[in-house]
Scaffold this active site. Structure first.
Site, mmCIF file in Angstrom:
data_model
loop_
_atom_site.group_PDB
_atom_site.id
_atom_site.type_symbol
_atom_site.label_atom_id
_atom_site.label_comp_id
_atom_site.label_asym_id
_atom_site.label_seq_id
_atom_site.Cartn_x
_atom_site.Cartn_y
_atom_site.Cartn_z
ATOM 1 N N LYS A 59 -3.282 10.448 -19.683
ATOM 2 C CA LYS A 59 -3.278 11.124 -20.992
ATOM 3 C C LYS A 59 -1.930 10.905 -21.694
ATOM 4 O O LYS A 59 -1.626 9.800 -22.067
ATOM 5 C CB LYS A 59 -3.597 12.599 -20.792
ATOM 6 C CG LYS A 59 -4.726 12.866 -19.785
ATOM 7 C CD LYS A 59 -6.058 12.317 -20.222
ATOM 8 C CE LYS A 59 -7.085 12.495 -19.111
ATOM 9 N NZ LYS A 59 -8.386 11.960 -19.442
ATOM 10 N N ARG B 257 0.816 -1.223 0.000
ATOM 11 C CA ARG B 257 0.000 0.000 0.000
ATOM 12 C C ARG B 257 0.847 1.270 0.000
ATOM 13 O O ARG B 257 0.557 2.204 -0.741
ATOM 14 C CB ARG B 257 -0.993 -0.001 1.161
ATOM 15 C CG ARG B 257 -2.104 1.049 0.969
ATOM 16 C CD ARG B 257 -3.035 1.115 2.155
ATOM 17 N NE ARG B 257 -2.320 1.565 3.323
ATOM 18 C CZ ARG B 257 -2.350 0.993 4.526
ATOM 19 N NH1 ARG B 257 -3.072 -0.085 4.732
ATOM 20 N NH2 ARG B 257 -1.646 1.471 5.523
ATOM 21 N N TYR C 129 -9.817 21.775 -15.898
ATOM 22 C CA TYR C 129 -10.454 20.468 -16.058
ATOM 23 C C TYR C 129 -11.740 20.443 -15.227
ATOM 24 O O TYR C 129 -11.727 20.658 -14.020
ATOM 25 C CB TYR C 129 -9.498 19.354 -15.637
ATOM 26 C CG TYR C 129 -10.173 18.013 -15.637
ATOM 27 C CD1 TYR C 129 -10.767 17.523 -16.792
ATOM 28 C CD2 TYR C 129 -10.242 17.248 -14.484
ATOM 29 C CE1 TYR C 129 -11.413 16.297 -16.786
ATOM 30 C CE2 TYR C 129 -10.881 16.022 -14.480
ATOM 31 C CZ TYR C 129 -11.473 15.553 -15.632
ATOM 32 O OH TYR C 129 -12.123 14.353 -15.623
ATOM 33 N N ASP D 209 -1.175 21.848 -12.976
ATOM 34 C CA ASP D 209 -1.644 20.703 -13.758
ATOM 35 C C ASP D 209 -1.040 20.865 -15.151
ATOM 36 O O ASP D 209 -1.468 21.718 -15.935
ATOM 37 C CB ASP D 209 -3.182 20.687 -13.804
ATOM 38 C CG ASP D 209 -3.728 19.508 -14.619
ATOM 39 O OD1 ASP D 209 -2.979 18.937 -15.434
ATOM 40 O OD2 ASP D 209 -4.922 19.178 -14.452
HETATM 41 N N1 PLP Z 1 -6.402 17.183 -15.456
HETATM 42 C C1 PLP Z 1 -6.644 17.292 -16.765
HETATM 43 C C2 PLP Z 1 -6.081 18.452 -17.513
HETATM 44 C C3 PLP Z 1 -7.430 16.337 -17.420
HETATM 45 O O1 PLP Z 1 -7.683 16.466 -18.736
HETATM 46 C C4 PLP Z 1 -7.959 15.252 -16.677
HETATM 47 C C5 PLP Z 1 -8.826 14.227 -17.321
HETATM 48 O O2 PLP Z 1 -9.362 14.450 -18.391
HETATM 49 C C6 PLP Z 1 -7.672 15.165 -15.313
HETATM 50 C C7 PLP Z 1 -6.885 16.137 -14.740
HETATM 51 C C8 PLP Z 1 -8.179 14.003 -14.499
HETATM 52 O O3 PLP Z 1 -7.497 12.822 -14.851
HETATM 53 P P1 PLP Z 1 -8.111 11.367 -14.625
HETATM 54 O O4 PLP Z 1 -9.239 11.202 -15.589
HETATM 55 O O5 PLP Z 1 -6.965 10.438 -14.839
HETATM 56 O O6 PLP Z 1 -8.611 11.328 -13.215
#
Ligand code: PLP
Length: 388
Positions: A207, A57, A109, A182
């Site tokens: 992604k 874990r 997002y 991000d």
């Molecule tokens: N941040 C961005 C810019 C994203 O495009 C996404 C998902 O589309 C996320 C975070 C969240 O990622 P996950 O779907 O792996 O939880």
């Protein structure tokens, strides 16, 4: 005589990625890391754990391999991989204290923005959303003594504004706050946020990092160790937010071709942005690589080697024509997500729902690595048919 080019310290990001740091499994001499599925490890007779492996874990050897590659690509002192992008992002917010104030972008997002405005506030965080391309707005939103985190996404979904990371870091740090970025859509191939002053960089590794639409994963990487990072790490361990070893293996495999995939997707996205800018059925193209993009100068400074594979187009015929265009593509796949080798198209306003800053005539395009001529022809045909 030592050959410095033989040490990973000297390698370029492309080489680091291709060889996943060049690690060789000592036990088998395999050039591909083994997948360690064990959840528990043998203790030494004197009761110690000299292997460093205790229990599945808190960490795992295959996961550590993925983390080492991400840390090297981001120039980070440490990286952590988690079960999804959302679990990585929320891990940072959940490491704050009740009463803390955070500033996040209006355009970001959608699911994270939603979570911030609903669940995070229930945990006692105060959240303000600002236009992160407007540094004056960021400065004005800071509450001295209360703001502990500034969250940035650049380029940001799905309108692709660009935030000046160095300037945002200066504003955050002057107030004693941390800056987290991000960087999912920029990837470490185009921007290394820690070098611009960010404290933590986050990826939806689902992604571009994994890159083949077959792994859900998240990553965090830190410039230095401090109380915030220590809490993130402690929580990942306590709450079991770690990525599974099979997924970690796929993530490592995907990252080996990250530089090639990002270069191909960026070049195609740039070509498509230029061609669709002159298309009779397209009202506007949103892409940081275009000179017409409002933060193009910042993007040029901050993004090296391309502007990424993500762009959006606004269709002249409005929502119906946008949905009609998505209905008529064949090569582009009508699906959510981004950053895979196959190109995806999405009517984003439908999925984001009420309160979205996304206009109804917008189609988000995730450019894959197919021949850009085929991608143009397919979407051109669909646009003309839906607007005819
Ligand atoms: N941040 C961005 C810019 C994203 O495009 C996404 C998902 O589309 C996320 C975070 C969240 O990622 P996950 O779907 O792996 O939880």
């Amino acid at each position: 005589m030592t050959d410095d080019t033989a040490t990973p310290r000297r390698w370029s990001p492309r080489t680091l990625a291709a060889q996943a740091l060049g690690h060789i499994d000592e036990a088998s001499r395999a050039v591909v890391p083994p997948i360690h599925l064990a959840t528990t490890y043998l203790r030494d007779p004197d009761n110690r754990y000299r292997s460093g492996n205790v229990y599945g874990r808190p960490d795992n050897p295959t996961v550590r391999e993925a983390e080492a590659v991400i840390a090297a690509l981001e120039g980070a002192s440490e990286a952590l991989v988690l079960g999804s992008g959302m679990s990585a992002a929320t891990a940072v917010f959940l490491a704050l204290s009740p009463g803390d104030h955070v500033v996040a972008p209006k355009v970001m997002y959608w699911s994270l923005r939603n979570w911030l405005m609903t669940e995070a506030t229930r945990w006692g965080l105060a959240v303000d959303l600002v236009d992160m391309a407007d540094l004056g707005a960021l400065r004005a939103a800071i509450r001295p003594g209360a703001t502990t985190l500034v969250w940035v996404e650049t380029p940001a979904n799905p309108l692709w504004p660009v935030t000046d990371i160095a300037a945002a870091a200066e504003i955050a740090h002057a107030a004693g706050a941390a800056l987290a970025v991000d960087s999912t859509c920029a990837t470490p191939m185009l921007t290394r946020p820690l070098e611009h002053g960010a404290d933590i960089v986050m990826h939806a590794a689902t992604k571009y990092l994994a890159g083949h639409s077959d792994v859900v994963a998240g990553a965090l990487a830190t410039r230095s160790h401090g109380p915030l990072w220590d809490r993130v790490k402690k929580n990942r361990s306590a709450l079991g937010q770690i990525l599974g070893p099979l997924e970690a293996f796929l993530l490592i495999r995907g990252m080996r071709t990250l530089p090639l995939r990002v270069a191909a997707a960026s070049a195609s996205a740039m070509a498509l942005a230029e061609r669709f800018s002159a298309h009779p059925a397209v009202a506007e193209v949103l892409y940081p690589g275009l000179a017409s993009h409002p933060q193009h100068a910042v993007a040029r400074r901050q993004m090296a080697g391309g502007f990424g594979g993500m762009l959006s187009i606004r269709v002249k015929g409005g929502e119906r024509a946008a949905i009609g265009t998505a209905a008529r593509v064949g090569l582009w796949k009508r699906a959510t997500s981004l950053g895979g080798v196959e190109s995806l198209i999405e009517h984003r306003a439908s999925i984001e729902g009420e309160g979205t800053p996304c206009p109804p005539d917008l189609l988000r395009l995730s450019t894959g690595i197919e021949d850009p001529e085929d991608l143009f022809a397919d979407l051109d045909r669909a646009l003309r048919a839906a607007n005819g």
